[in-house]
Design a protein around this motif. Structure first.
Motif, mmCIF file in Angstrom:
data_model
loop_
_atom_site.group_PDB
_atom_site.id
_atom_site.type_symbol
_atom_site.label_atom_id
_atom_site.label_comp_id
_atom_site.label_asym_id
_atom_site.label_seq_id
_atom_site.Cartn_x
_atom_site.Cartn_y
_atom_site.Cartn_z
ATOM 1 N N ARG A 1 -9.605 1.416 1.174
ATOM 2 C CA ARG A 1 -8.582 0.368 1.161
ATOM 3 C C ARG A 1 -7.978 0.237 -0.230
ATOM 4 O O ARG A 1 -8.665 0.447 -1.233
ATOM 5 N N TRP A 2 -6.699 -0.101 -0.254
ATOM 6 C CA TRP A 2 -6.042 -0.450 -1.500
ATOM 7 C C TRP A 2 -6.373 -1.904 -1.842
ATOM 8 O O TRP A 2 -6.358 -2.775 -0.969
ATOM 9 N N THR A 3 -6.694 -2.128 -3.112
ATOM 10 C CA THR A 3 -6.944 -3.481 -3.607
ATOM 11 C C THR A 3 -6.072 -3.710 -4.834
ATOM 12 O O THR A 3 -5.624 -2.758 -5.482
ATOM 13 N N GLY B 1 -6.620 -2.277 8.340
ATOM 14 C CA GLY B 1 -6.063 -2.420 7.000
ATOM 15 C C GLY B 1 -6.386 -1.276 6.059
ATOM 16 O O GLY B 1 -6.016 -1.320 4.880
ATOM 17 N N ALA B 2 -7.052 -0.219 6.562
ATOM 18 C CA ALA B 2 -7.501 0.886 5.708
ATOM 19 C C ALA B 2 -6.547 2.080 5.807
ATOM 20 O O ALA B 2 -5.742 2.188 6.732
ATOM 21 N N TRP B 3 -6.683 2.975 4.835
ATOM 22 C CA TRP B 3 -5.943 4.240 4.812
ATOM 23 C C TRP B 3 -6.938 5.383 4.673
ATOM 24 O O TRP B 3 -7.856 5.314 3.845
ATOM 25 N N TYR C 1 -2.400 5.416 7.864
ATOM 26 C CA TYR C 1 -2.759 3.997 7.947
ATOM 27 C C TYR C 1 -3.546 3.738 9.230
ATOM 28 O O TYR C 1 -3.158 4.172 10.310
ATOM 29 N N GLN C 2 -4.658 3.043 9.097
ATOM 30 C CA GLN C 2 -5.523 2.660 10.218
ATOM 31 C C GLN C 2 -5.809 3.856 11.142
ATOM 32 O O GLN C 2 -5.517 3.838 12.333
ATOM 33 N N TRP D 1 -7.094 2.430 -4.860
ATOM 34 C CA TRP D 1 -7.675 2.791 -3.570
ATOM 35 C C TRP D 1 -9.038 3.400 -3.824
ATOM 36 O O TRP D 1 -9.197 4.265 -4.685
ATOM 37 N N ASP E 1 0.830 -1.209 0.000
ATOM 38 C CA ASP E 1 0.000 0.000 0.000
ATOM 39 C C ASP E 1 0.865 1.260 0.000
ATOM 40 O O ASP E 1 0.593 2.217 -0.730
#
Length: 326
Positions: free
Chosen positions: A164-166, A144-146, A118-119, A174, A41
């Motif tokens: 979240r990045w995927t 796990g999120a930004w 982050y988080q 994101w 990420d």
């Protein structure tokens, strides 16, 4: 403030032909084997830094009101560098700086800034006319999120969201939650029937840079009560790596003013923490009421007309006065 108006005029003009891409350049990507999901990420965020030719494509598509006709498509463009302000591991800040040519002169304008956390425990969100609040992020939503917080040219707040990045289907992307935002200048200067956006943002890496895709529902809360949807808009801002212009003027401006802007960021942070958010009057032409004076202070510093200490002292007073007014 003259430079801001020149840059605004350039950005709303028809986009010129694309500049040549850097020969043999390959955009940084987070698709290679990462040390961890967190590091993957991080590299996706940092991959947005660089030198770009930017293309803006804005289209109102679907009207939800019988008496509203969607605007014609708006196309524009510019030259923009994105520099890393800081990288603290779980906190990353990226500063956008326009480097434009107008009548044979290079015009440099500090543009928007994006901060990533982050988080996050909280995120600064737009709460309605002239008001932003620190909104708690529940534990299950931040895992796990930004968060991404976007700031205006004078580092005053614009909007914030969590996502979240995927890495599915070959895309490093994101995607935010639905995020409230004040009107952008392109709309605010027209005094439209809507007064805010509810938007979902996506940042996606591309072979030559990245793209910012917005799905905006333009809403009206002017009649009081719950906002009402007026029209849906797609915005696609494409950042293509380019060596078709020199970034030197932009980097020189940043070298001269980054200490000033660091103090300005701290002043905004202090005001936000003290008030669990911030109240700040907005203007159609410049965003916040602090936009013109803070940008002018930075330009005076860059031009050698004032000292950093004096500019910072004046900026702190401006921010304190603007955020205490009701």
């Amino acid at each position: 403030m003259r430079a801001i108006l020149i840059a605004a005029a350039l950005l709303t003009a028809a986009a010129p032909a694309a500049q040549a891409l850097e020969a043999g350049a390959v955009a940084p990507t987070a698709a290679s084997t990462p040390a961890s999901a967190f590091e993957r990420d991080r590299q996706s965020i940092l991959a947005q830094a660089g030198q770009y030719r930017v293309h803006f494509d804005m289209r109102e598509n679907v009207s939800f009101q019988a008496d509203y006709d969607p605007l014609e498509e708006q196309l524009s463009g510019g030259s923009e560098i994105v520099r890393v302000v800081y990288d603290q591991g779980d906190r990353i800040s990226l500063q956008h700086i326009l480097v434009m040519e107008h009548e044979g002169q290079v015009i440099v304008i500090k543009h928007w800034r994006q901060d990533w956390v982050y988080q996050p425990q909280t995120v600064l969100t737009y709460a309605g006319p002239n008001q932003w609040v620190l909104t708690p992020v529940p534990a299950d939503q931040r895992q796990g999120a930004w968060s991404q917080t976007v700031w205006q040219t004078d580092d005053s707040p614009r909007y914030g969201g969590v996502g979240r990045w995927t890495y599915d289907n070959g895309l490093s992307a994101w995607t935010s939650d639905p995020t409230w935002r004040p009107l952008a200048r392109r709309d605010a200067v027209r005094n439209p029937v809507y007064d805010r956006y509810l938007g979902t943002n996506r940042h996606i890496l591309t072979p030559n840079g990245w793209v910012h895709i917005q799905d905006n529902v333009k809403m009206s809360g002017k009649a009081g009560g719950a906002p009402v949807a007026v029209v849906q808009e797609d915005v696609i801002n494409t950042y293509d790596r380019s060596t078709g212009y020199s970034p030197a003027a932009g980097d020189a401006y940043w070298a001269k003013t980054q200490g000033f802007w660091a103090a300005v960021r701290q002043a905004w942070d202090d005001a936000i923490v003290a008030g669990n958010g911030v109240h700040l009057q907005q203007e159609a032409q410049t965003g916040s009421v602090t936009g013109a004076p803070l940008m002018d202070l930075a330009q005076s510093l860059a031009d050698g007309e004032t000292t950093e200490a004096d500019a910072i002292a004046q900026a702190r007073v401006l921010i304190a006065e603007a955020t205490s007014a009701r």
